[in-house]
Motif scaffolding. Structure first.
Motif, PDB file in Angstrom:
ATOM      1  N   TYR A  94     -29.676  39.581  83.767  1.00 14.22           N
ATOM      2  CA  TYR A  94     -30.610  38.465  83.848  1.00 14.22           C
ATOM      3  C   TYR A  94     -31.779  38.707  82.893  1.00 14.22           C
ATOM      4  CZ  TYR A  94     -28.166  37.509  88.252  1.00 14.22           C
ATOM      5  OH  TYR A  94     -27.225  37.255  89.197  1.00 14.22           O
ATOM      6  N   ASP A  95     -32.468  37.614  82.554  1.00 13.22           N
ATOM      7  CA  ASP A  95     -33.729  37.776  81.849  1.00 13.22           C
ATOM      8  C   ASP A  95     -34.809  36.984  82.562  1.00 13.22           C
ATOM      9  OD1 ASP A  95     -33.631  35.074  80.950  1.00 13.22           O
ATOM     10  OD2 ASP A  95     -32.498  35.674  79.177  1.00 13.22           O
ATOM     11  N   ALA A  96     -36.016  37.085  82.078  1.00 12.68           N
ATOM     12  CA  ALA A  96     -37.163  36.532  82.795  1.00 12.68           C
ATOM     13  C   ALA A  96     -37.024  35.044  83.065  1.00 12.68           C
ATOM     14  CB  ALA A  96     -38.445  36.818  82.027  1.00 12.68           C
ATOM     15  N   GLN A  97     -36.324  34.333  82.186  1.00 13.70           N
ATOM     16  CA  GLN A  97     -36.148  32.892  82.393  1.00 13.70           C
ATOM     17  C   GLN A  97     -35.365  32.586  83.668  1.00 13.70           C
ATOM     18  OE1 GLN A  97     -34.599  31.371  78.524  1.00 13.70           O
ATOM     19  NE2 GLN A  97     -36.102  29.753  78.845  1.00 13.70           N
ATOM     20  N   ASP A  98     -34.537  33.509  84.119  1.00 14.87           N
ATOM     21  CA  ASP A  98     -33.721  33.277  85.311  1.00 14.87           C
ATOM     22  C   ASP A  98     -34.572  33.181  86.572  1.00 14.87           C
ATOM     23  OD1 ASP A  98     -30.952  33.204  84.339  1.00 14.87           O
ATOM     24  OD2 ASP A  98     -31.314  35.280  83.736  1.00 14.87           O
ATOM     25  N   TRP A  99     -35.668  33.937  86.654  1.00  9.45           N
ATOM     26  CA  TRP A  99     -36.463  33.944  87.890  1.00  9.45           C
ATOM     27  C   TRP A  99     -37.889  33.443  87.723  1.00  9.45           C
ATOM     28  CZ3 TRP A  99     -35.325  38.815  85.559  1.00  9.45           C
ATOM     29  CH2 TRP A  99     -36.433  39.499  85.042  1.00  9.45           C
ATOM     30  N   SER A 100     -38.436  33.462  86.526  1.00  6.13           N
ATOM     31  CA  SER A 100     -39.848  33.116  86.343  1.00  6.13           C
ATOM     32  C   SER A 100     -40.121  31.670  86.741  1.00  6.13           C
ATOM     33  CB  SER A 100     -40.266  33.327  84.883  1.00  6.13           C
ATOM     34  OG  SER A 100     -40.228  34.687  84.554  1.00  6.13           O
ATOM     35  N   LYS A 145     -39.598  30.275  89.527  1.00  7.63           N
ATOM     36  CA  LYS A 145     -38.561  29.707  90.397  1.00  7.63           C
ATOM     37  C   LYS A 145     -38.550  30.410  91.750  1.00  7.63           C
ATOM     38  CE  LYS A 145     -35.516  28.877  86.423  1.00  7.63           C
ATOM     39  NZ  LYS A 145     -34.193  29.195  85.816  1.00  7.63           N
TER      40      LYS A 145
END
Length: 580
Positions: free
Chosen positions: A37-43, A45
């Protein structure tokens, strides 16, 4: 999507793990990146935990390996970050001595999985008997936004063109086999045809009872509990559930915001109308008390006096199964039929009230979902009896038994354990008639151990051959929701701790009087006191491990068989974990 009361991202629990600029958050982020994963997956959200009770031996949930991907799809579509968290899989009837030993284990696991991980809201995937209450008890105690995704009933069984119902037809054809009415080859064909798809029991057993109750409590998307597991609508429900939980996370819509005493009374009314499993009482009491409401067996008896059984589903009816119930309009249609017994203002996970959700519901087959003036049984499915045999109460499912046992007196034939009962049942010389009352003790929460589903004691083979198919049976055990017959269950206090059942002897006359809600040994008080003074407790069932903890802390059936240290009023709520 339209979201009410939207939280800020910084208010999510997961932000404490991922959003802080310190060494610990660095570790959380880097280890999540380790999985691709990268930060876009959780940031920005919400993190959605999916508690999945799938396993290779969980026949009811074998499709959850696929369904979880559809749940994740909905979460991703709505802008959430899904993480799957496997939990213990309580497969009826595989788990021994009984899954009831581990319902509270699942409740604890669910609560602690949610508390210890960076989770903002959760989807609970269950359906097999104890998974629904176990998951919900844990989620209610944790009190994060939560939604339940039900496994759904399997397709109806089939044998020589006849529909088969799980459990119910097992007992029926086993008696036919013992009576010599079917062959061993027939019996094997029944075995091959009775469970022919994934999903839980398609009778109104404990699984369908509890998922329907979960929907009545407002914790499943409307109509979801009735969808058969193999139906394409079940896949769509999975994705819809995933989308909705993301909205609930932003809305911060928690169980405590939805559940009320009215929610539980609605669930009890619906349970009575659907001809519910006797297990419903134990589970609803436990869930209600986790939510802070003093739900009791007396609520079931009170509400059941007014609400008739209108769902014509086995084991109450003789013909229809859950697949037919779905085609007839499902739970929403049944709730519409009993609307006058419901509080329509109770809240649900889709943000609407019960009344709003059932407003347009229709019944498409009046024989499957009967009208109130043409019920399967004129009052609720279950009654609560009390007396010197059961001072704290016991349960009887009056909607699925021979009516001649509604008032009955007969001689007791007492067994202290299951093996001796089983041996005697198959003895052609057993001293029993159709009026005998079979009694099994030491089968309750502590004595079983775990209160196994032994309560539908087999009718003695000798009597089966004479055409007897029902007789009065009593125990401190439970029975499967797919079972039927004149069975008095959950006798409390249980015999293992010296309850009234421990004092009855073979030959004592025992009376059941349903109209007056009484159960008694026809033995005078002085004799009972003499027997009580002579009673000696049995040895402990466990010396170590989970069983030891279970035996020390399990409550009796009328209190929901929860652990005493997990009750809402036991102490202060558990604090959020510190992150150092």
């Amino acid at each position: 999507m339209t979201i009410k009361n939207k939280k800020n991202y910084e208010q999510f629990r997961s932000h404490r793990w991922y959003g802080v600029d310190d060494l610990r958050s660095f570790g959380h982020r880097s280890r999540t990146m380790q999985m691709g994963y990268d930060a876009q997956d959780w940031s920005g959200k919400p993190v959605i935990g999916i508690i999945n009770t799938w396993s290779d031996i969980s026949h009811c949930h074998i499709h959850f390996k696929d369904r979880v991907e559809h749940v994740k799809r909905g979460i991703l579509q709505a802008g959430g970050f899904p993480i799957e968290l496997p939990a213990i899989s309580l497969a009826e009837p595989m788990v021994k001595p009984t899954t009831m030993m581990y319902r509270n284990f699942l409740a604890m696991e669910t609560e602690e999985l949610l508390r210890s991980h960076p989770v903002d809201a959760c989807v609970l995937m269950g359906g097999c008997d104890k998974t629904t209450p176990g998951l919900l008890m844990g989620a209610i105690s944790m009190d994060l936004p939560a939604i339940f995704f039900p496994a759904g009933p399997m397709l109806r069984g089939n044998w020589k063109g006849r529909p088969l119902g799980s459990g119910s037809d097992t007992w029926k054809y086993y008696d036919e086999l013992r009576a010599g009415k079917i062959t061993e080859d027939d019996w094997r064909e029944v075995e091959e045809g009775i469970a022919r798809s994934f999903g839980h029991c398609m009778t109104m057993g404990t699984a369908s009872t509890m998922t329907s109750i979960a929907e009545c409590l407002g914790l499943i998307l409307p109509g979801g509990a009735s969808i058969p597991a193999p139906d394409a609508n079940h896949i769509r429900l999975a994705t819809q559930t995933g989308r909705r939980i993301v909205e609930m996370a932003w809305e911060d819509l928690k169980p405590s915001d939805m559940l009320s005493r009215s929610s539980f009374e609605n669930a009890i009314a619906a349970a009575m109308a659907m001809g519910c499993s006797t297990n419903a009482i134990i589970h609803v009491v436990a869930m209600g008390r986790r939510a802070g409401f003093d739900i009791s067996v007396d609520d079931f008896d009170r509400i059941g006096r007014d609400v008739p059984v209108i769902a014509n589903i086995r084991p109450n009816g003789d013909t229809y199964l859950m697949e037919d119930f779905y085609y007839a309009g499902g739970l929403k249609a049944m709730l519409k039929r009993i609307e006058k017994f419901l509080d329509g203002s109770a809240k649900t996970v889709n943000g609407k009230t019960v009344g709003e959700n059932i407003a347009g519901a229709e019944v498409y087959n009046d024989d499957v979902i009967r009208t109130l003036d043409n019920p399967i049984y004129p009052s609720g499915a279950l009654v609560v009896l009390k007396g010197n045999l059961a001072p704290d109460g016991c349960i009887m499912k009056v909607s699925a038994m021979d009516s001649r046992f509604l008032k009955h007196t007969g001689p007791a034939l007492v067994f202290d354990d299951y093996p001796s009962m089983k041996a005697a049942i198959n003895d052609e010389n057993i001293d029993a008639t159709a009026d005998t009352i079979l009694i099994l003790r030491n089968a309750g929460p502590k004595g079983g151990p775990g209160m196994p589903e032994w309560g539908m004691l087999p009718v003695p083979t000798k009597l089966v051959k004479q055409g007897v198919r029902d007789m009065l049976r009593m125990s401190d055990a439970r029975m499967s929701g797919t079972s039927y017959g004149a069975c008095v269950l959950h006798i409390a206090p249980e015999s293992y701790v010296g309850g009234g059942l421990a004092l009855v002897k073979t030959g004592d006359m025992v009376t059941v009087d349903v109209e007056n809600r009484r159960i008694s040994m026809e033995v005078d008080d002085a004799e009972l006191e003499r027997r009580r003074a002579e009673w000696k407790p049995l040895p402990p069932r466990f010396e170590r491990g989970y069983g030891f903890m279970f035996s020390r802390h399990i409550e009796q059936a009328p209190d929901g068989c929860d652990f005493d240290f997990l009750k809402t009023d036991f102490g202060a709520p558990v604090r959020e974990p510190e992150i150092y």
